[in-house]
Design a protein around this motif. Sequence first.
Motif, PDB file in Angstrom:
ATOM      1  N   ALA A 187      -6.950 -12.038   7.280  1.00  0.00           N
ATOM      2  CA  ALA A 187      -7.071 -13.163   6.155  1.00  0.00           C
ATOM      3  C   ALA A 187      -5.663 -13.571   5.992  1.00  0.00           C
ATOM      4  CB  ALA A 187      -7.465 -12.454   4.987  1.00  0.00           C
ATOM      5  N   GLY A 188      -4.656 -13.245   6.719  1.00  0.00           N
ATOM      6  CA  GLY A 188      -3.410 -14.115   6.962  1.00  0.00           C
ATOM      7  C   GLY A 188      -2.471 -13.350   5.831  1.00  0.00           C
ATOM      8  N   TRP A 189      -2.864 -12.066   5.238  1.00  0.00           N
ATOM      9  CA  TRP A 189      -1.893 -11.206   4.511  1.00  0.00           C
ATOM     10  C   TRP A 189      -0.703 -10.667   5.202  1.00  0.00           C
ATOM     11  CZ3 TRP A 189      -2.425 -10.401  -1.165  1.00  0.00           C
ATOM     12  CH2 TRP A 189      -3.424 -11.068  -1.618  1.00  0.00           C
ATOM     13  N   THR A 190       0.481 -10.323   4.697  1.00  0.00           N
ATOM     14  CA  THR A 190       1.464  -9.357   4.899  1.00  0.00           C
ATOM     15  C   THR A 190       1.237  -7.963   4.451  1.00  0.00           C
ATOM     16  OG1 THR A 190       3.272 -11.050   5.631  1.00  0.00           O
ATOM     17  CG2 THR A 190       3.786  -8.834   5.194  1.00  0.00           C
ATOM     18  N   VAL A 191       0.961  -7.031   5.161  1.00  0.00           N
ATOM     19  CA  VAL A 191       0.760  -5.837   4.532  1.00  0.00           C
ATOM     20  C   VAL A 191       2.140  -4.614   4.746  1.00  0.00           C
ATOM     21  CG1 VAL A 191      -0.801  -3.410   4.666  1.00  0.00           C
ATOM     22  CG2 VAL A 191      -1.545  -5.805   5.238  1.00  0.00           C
ATOM     23  N   LEU A 192       2.647  -4.280   3.692  1.00  0.00           N
ATOM     24  CA  LEU A 192       3.830  -3.608   3.451  1.00  0.00           C
ATOM     25  C   LEU A 192       3.241  -2.032   3.081  1.00  0.00           C
ATOM     26  CD1 LEU A 192       6.760  -3.124   3.389  1.00  0.00           C
ATOM     27  CD2 LEU A 192       6.837  -4.235   1.251  1.00  0.00           C
ATOM     28  N   LEU A 193       3.815  -1.298   4.095  1.00  0.00           N
ATOM     29  CA  LEU A 193       3.193   0.274   3.858  1.00  0.00           C
ATOM     30  C   LEU A 193       4.519   1.026   3.301  1.00  0.00           C
ATOM     31  CD1 LEU A 193       1.139   0.859   7.208  1.00  0.00           C
ATOM     32  CD2 LEU A 193       0.470   0.135   4.889  1.00  0.00           C
TER      33      LEU A 193
ATOM     34  N   GLN B 177       1.127  -1.322  -0.041  1.00  0.00           N
ATOM     35  CA  GLN B 177      -0.089   0.030   0.099  1.00  0.00           C
ATOM     36  C   GLN B 177       0.930   1.326   0.115  1.00  0.00           C
ATOM     37  OE1 GLN B 177      -3.089  -0.452  -0.334  1.00  0.00           O
ATOM     38  NE2 GLN B 177      -3.736  -2.034   0.883  1.00  0.00           N
ATOM     39  N   TYR B 178       0.716   2.335  -0.841  1.00  0.00           N
ATOM     40  CA  TYR B 178       1.434   3.424  -0.849  1.00  0.00           C
ATOM     41  C   TYR B 178       0.205   4.196  -0.209  1.00  0.00           C
ATOM     42  CZ  TYR B 178       4.178   7.556  -2.129  1.00  0.00           C
ATOM     43  OH  TYR B 178       4.622   8.793  -2.058  1.00  0.00           O
TER      44      TYR B 178
ATOM     45  N   ARG C  50      -7.228   7.734   7.443  1.00  0.00           N
ATOM     46  CA  ARG C  50      -6.665   6.780   8.375  1.00  0.00           C
ATOM     47  C   ARG C  50      -7.318   5.741   8.884  1.00  0.00           C
ATOM     48  NH1 ARG C  50      -3.483  11.573  10.338  1.00  0.00           N
ATOM     49  NH2 ARG C  50      -4.625  11.410  12.164  1.00  0.00           N
ATOM     50  N   LEU C  51      -8.479   5.946   9.450  1.00  0.00           N
ATOM     51  CA  LEU C  51      -9.451   5.119   9.938  1.00  0.00           C
ATOM     52  C   LEU C  51      -9.880   3.966   8.813  1.00  0.00           C
ATOM     53  CD1 LEU C  51     -11.722   6.978  12.193  1.00  0.00           C
ATOM     54  CD2 LEU C  51      -9.916   5.548  12.900  1.00  0.00           C
ATOM     55  N   ARG C  52     -10.262   4.461   7.744  1.00  0.00           N
ATOM     56  CA  ARG C  52     -10.517   3.622   6.653  1.00  0.00           C
ATOM     57  C   ARG C  52      -9.193   2.441   6.226  1.00  0.00           C
ATOM     58  NH1 ARG C  52     -13.250   8.239   4.526  1.00  0.00           N
ATOM     59  NH2 ARG C  52     -11.372   9.074   3.366  1.00  0.00           N
ATOM     60  N   ASP C  53      -8.029   3.424   6.125  1.00  0.00           N
ATOM     61  CA  ASP C  53      -6.884   2.469   5.882  1.00  0.00           C
ATOM     62  C   ASP C  53      -6.581   1.648   6.785  1.00  0.00           C
ATOM     63  OD1 ASP C  53      -6.220   4.138   3.728  1.00  0.00           O
ATOM     64  OD2 ASP C  53      -4.701   5.445   4.931  1.00  0.00           O
ATOM     65  N   ALA C  54      -6.754   1.916   8.117  1.00  0.00           N
ATOM     66  CA  ALA C  54      -6.396   0.919   9.463  1.00  0.00           C
ATOM     67  C   ALA C  54      -7.513  -0.362   9.163  1.00  0.00           C
ATOM     68  CB  ALA C  54      -7.102   1.550  10.674  1.00  0.00           C
ATOM     69  N   ARG C  55      -8.840  -0.092   8.922  1.00  0.00           N
ATOM     70  CA  ARG C  55      -9.738  -1.122   8.526  1.00  0.00           C
ATOM     71  C   ARG C  55      -9.310  -2.030   7.471  1.00  0.00           C
ATOM     72  NH1 ARG C  55     -13.440   2.839  10.050  1.00  0.00           N
ATOM     73  NH2 ARG C  55     -14.072   3.261   7.745  1.00  0.00           N
ATOM     74  N   ARG C  56      -8.787  -1.403   6.267  1.00  0.00           N
ATOM     75  CA  ARG C  56      -8.327  -1.962   5.272  1.00  0.00           C
ATOM     76  C   ARG C  56      -7.246  -3.270   5.409  1.00  0.00           C
ATOM     77  NH1 ARG C  56      -5.084   1.693   1.753  1.00  0.00           N
ATOM     78  NH2 ARG C  56      -3.694   1.043   3.757  1.00  0.00           N
ATOM     79  N   ASP C  57      -6.356  -2.494   6.223  1.00  0.00           N
ATOM     80  CA  ASP C  57      -5.035  -3.174   6.628  1.00  0.00           C
ATOM     81  C   ASP C  57      -5.416  -4.495   7.497  1.00  0.00           C
ATOM     82  OD1 ASP C  57      -3.852  -1.476   5.030  1.00  0.00           O
ATOM     83  OD2 ASP C  57      -2.944  -0.325   6.468  1.00  0.00           O
TER      84      ASP C  57
END
Length: 308
Positions: free
Chosen positions: A276-282, A251-252, A263-270
């Motif tokens: 679901a078992g994904w790694t999130v790279l910001l 995610q950029y 920021r709240l939407r981003d937090a819910r998304r991440d």
Amino acid sequence: MTARDDLPADLHDRAFTFVAARQAGVSVSRLRAHDLERWSRGIYGPAGRDVTLRERAEVHLAATADAWVSHRTAAALQDLFLPPWVDDHAQIHLSKPTHLPRARRKGVAGHRVRIRPGELHHVDGLLMTTPARTWLDLAVELGEEFRIALGDQLIRRPRSGLEKGREKPLATTSELRELLDAHVWMKGVGLARAALEHMRVGADSVPESLLRQAIAAAGLPEPELQISLVPLDPYSPSGDMGYPRIKLVIQYEGAHHDDEAQRLRDARRDRAFRDAGWTVLLVRLEDLRDGFRAVIREIRGHLAAAAA
């Protein structure tokens, strides 16, 4: 001391041509008053006021027969991306057909070009090159990664109802190929054709496009773009890019992500991706300034771990 006559309402506090002034009944002596400046041959504007790029383009276009706005001026007026060394608007860029002399006046950069039907349109009343033709006109100036980034902006996915002007792409890859085939002898067409081969639908911003290119330049597999956590679900959280096979999403975080609601939407998304078992790279602006070197090292590590 004699008071100055007021200018007509439609000429007040804006740039105008000599012809428009005389047609409105303004005397030649009134044009010499200190509240006006002579910008160029036959063009006047209010003294001491910053005038917008659109105003300057409008008045220069009105004073130049058979011309249209083009190149970096057309890009800026259509909110197209320009790298810093091209984002200079001291001059208004105007083009004319090849059989006419180029525009020559103070404050104007004139061009003579071959134009086809469909390569010009009106934006807020100003005749200018379409985004696709503007991209081609600027191909020589942009540099490879920015030719691709601007091209990605043209073909990006529609976002109907979410953002004005995003109801459809500015151009399709097939339209761009047709444009290049029609101008095979034009300077820069080879550069644009090479860029087209590296453009991708789904890079939703210039930093995302540059990140995608940096990943490819590092020899890593090309990431998928606009990944949906739940495919076919229009309300599913989505990621800018990543590798679904190893559950890595990238995610950029641009400047607009500093907004509290965003920021709240981003937090819910991440959180949805992580649950679901994904790694999130910001990825942030600092990474862009560093050429994404740390990001690429981390992606390489995830890919190597998955391979092992």
